[in-house]
Design an enzyme around this catalytic site. Structure first.
Site, short mmCIF file in Angstrom:
data_model
loop_
_atom_site.label_atom_id
_atom_site.label_comp_id
_atom_site.label_asym_id
_atom_site.label_seq_id
_atom_site.Cartn_x
_atom_site.Cartn_y
_atom_site.Cartn_z
N LYS A 1 20.75 37.65 43.58
CA LYS A 1 19.51 38.03 42.90
C LYS A 1 19.57 39.50 42.51
O LYS A 1 19.23 39.87 41.38
CB LYS A 1 18.29 37.78 43.81
CG LYS A 1 17.92 36.31 43.91
CD LYS A 1 16.90 36.05 45.00
CE LYS A 1 16.70 34.54 45.20
NZ LYS A 1 15.91 34.21 46.37
N ASP B 1 7.61 34.94 43.15
CA ASP B 1 8.06 33.65 43.70
C ASP B 1 7.00 32.57 43.48
O ASP B 1 7.29 31.38 43.61
CB ASP B 1 8.30 33.80 45.21
CG ASP B 1 9.77 33.68 45.57
OD1 ASP B 1 10.54 33.18 44.73
OD2 ASP B 1 10.12 34.07 46.69
N GLN C 1 12.55 36.89 51.20
CA GLN C 1 13.47 35.75 51.29
C GLN C 1 13.10 34.88 52.50
O GLN C 1 12.95 35.37 53.61
CB GLN C 1 14.92 36.28 51.43
CG GLN C 1 15.97 35.20 51.45
CD GLN C 1 16.09 34.43 50.14
OE1 GLN C 1 16.07 35.00 49.05
NE2 GLN C 1 16.18 33.11 50.24
#
Ligand code: NAD
Length: 280
Positions: free
Chosen positions: A55, A122, A99
């Protein structure tokens, strides 16, 4: 038996990333804004390490700022909350990604809902999930967003029967909302579903997000179904999806490969969401 098309997520994502990089360049030149994505990794889960590294690399390749924070697995919830809050206040940070999974002693939903919904690239915050469910503009989770883009590029969606296997908050549920929005008839199957093969047989579109290697067989499919395989499973050092790819040949009209299907789209959509956050 007609040939099964491959839905090339890698190529699609590469085109999308190119467009994003071009828009980032324009934003920098015209408004002096560099989109910034902060990624927080707690602990050192090997799969998460790989995702975070990829990422960050792709964020930089798109011309954006990447801020990485690696925190020890022993960090307390209050300390992690304070980190998230400092990122909420940082004007250089437009998108925040924590994460998952987090260590067991930390309540994931407390952390997810501490992220400013305007920086929640997200799309996991309850406000963004609620907006998706009620048809309002918000951030949509990256993996189902990527699946939707691939589906739209492959077939006409209105009226199609989509069977989604899996009901997670990250993939299955938002995928169902997105396909409802596109006027599909949506069935969500899960671990308690009875006679899954008979349900899959009715589907024009199958989205498999189960986490069970090669569970969905070609013999379950209706001739001409389009198959999106979200699964990423490591079996004997090799990546395989939730769909038995080989057995779908000649039955599915088109299918995403693993790797090279949904995976690259997830990161591309994360960059797309970050760019949106920076221009909002
Ligand atoms: P999850 O474990 O949170 O959810 C799995 C779902 O599958 C559950 O809702 C469960 O009810 C359902 N399920 C389990 N066994 C079943 C069965 N026998 N029959 C029918 N349904 C069953 O997983 P998730 O986070 O949604 O991820 C699913 C898969 O997708 C995993 O392999 C994961 O690694 C992968 N994934 C890939 C990406 C990507 O970028 N490609 C992103 C997220 C997740």
């Amino acid at each position: 038996m007609s040939e099964t098309g491959i839905i090339d997520g890698k190529a699609f994502a590469s085109t999308l990333c190119g467009e994003i990089a071009r828009k980032v360049g324009k934003l920098k030149a015209e408004k002096n804004i560099t989109p910034g994505l902060a990624v927080v990794l707690v602990g050192n889960d090997p799969a998460s390490e790989v995702y975070v590294k990829n990422k960050a690399r792709q964020t930089r390749e798109a011309g954006m700022n990447s801020f990485e924070f690696r925190l020890p697995a022993t960090i307390g919830e209050a300390e992690l909350l304070a980190k998230v809050q400092s990122l909420n206040l940082n004007p250089e940070v437009h998108g925040i990604l924590v994460q998952l999974p987090l260590p067991k002693h930390i309540n994931e939903s407390v952390i997810i809902n501490a992220v400013d919904p305007k920086k929640d690239v997200d799309g996991f915050h309850v406000i963004n999930a609620g907006k998706l469910a009620t048809g309002q503009e918000g951030f949509v989770p990256c993996t189902p967003l990527g699946c939707l883009m691939l589906l739209k590029a492959t077939l006409d969606l209105p009226g199609k029967h989509a069977v989604i296997i899996g009901r997670s908050n990250i993939v299955g549920k938002p995928m169902a909302q997105l396909l409802l929005r596109e006027n599909c008839t949506v069935t969500v199957a899960h671990s308690k579903t009875k006679d899954l093969p008979a349900i899959v047989k009715q589907a024009d579109i199958v989205v498999a997000a189960v986490g069970k290697p090669e569970m969905v067989k070609g013999s379950w499919l209706k001739q001409g179904a389009v198959v999106i395989d979200v699964g990423i499973n490591r079996v004997n050092g090799k990546l395989v999806g939730d769909v038995d790819f080989g057995s779908c040949q000649g039955i599915a009209a088109a299918i995403t490969p693993v790797p090279g299907g949904v995976g690259p789209m997830t990161i591309a959509c994360l960059l797309e969401n970050t760019l949106r956050a920076a221009t909002a």
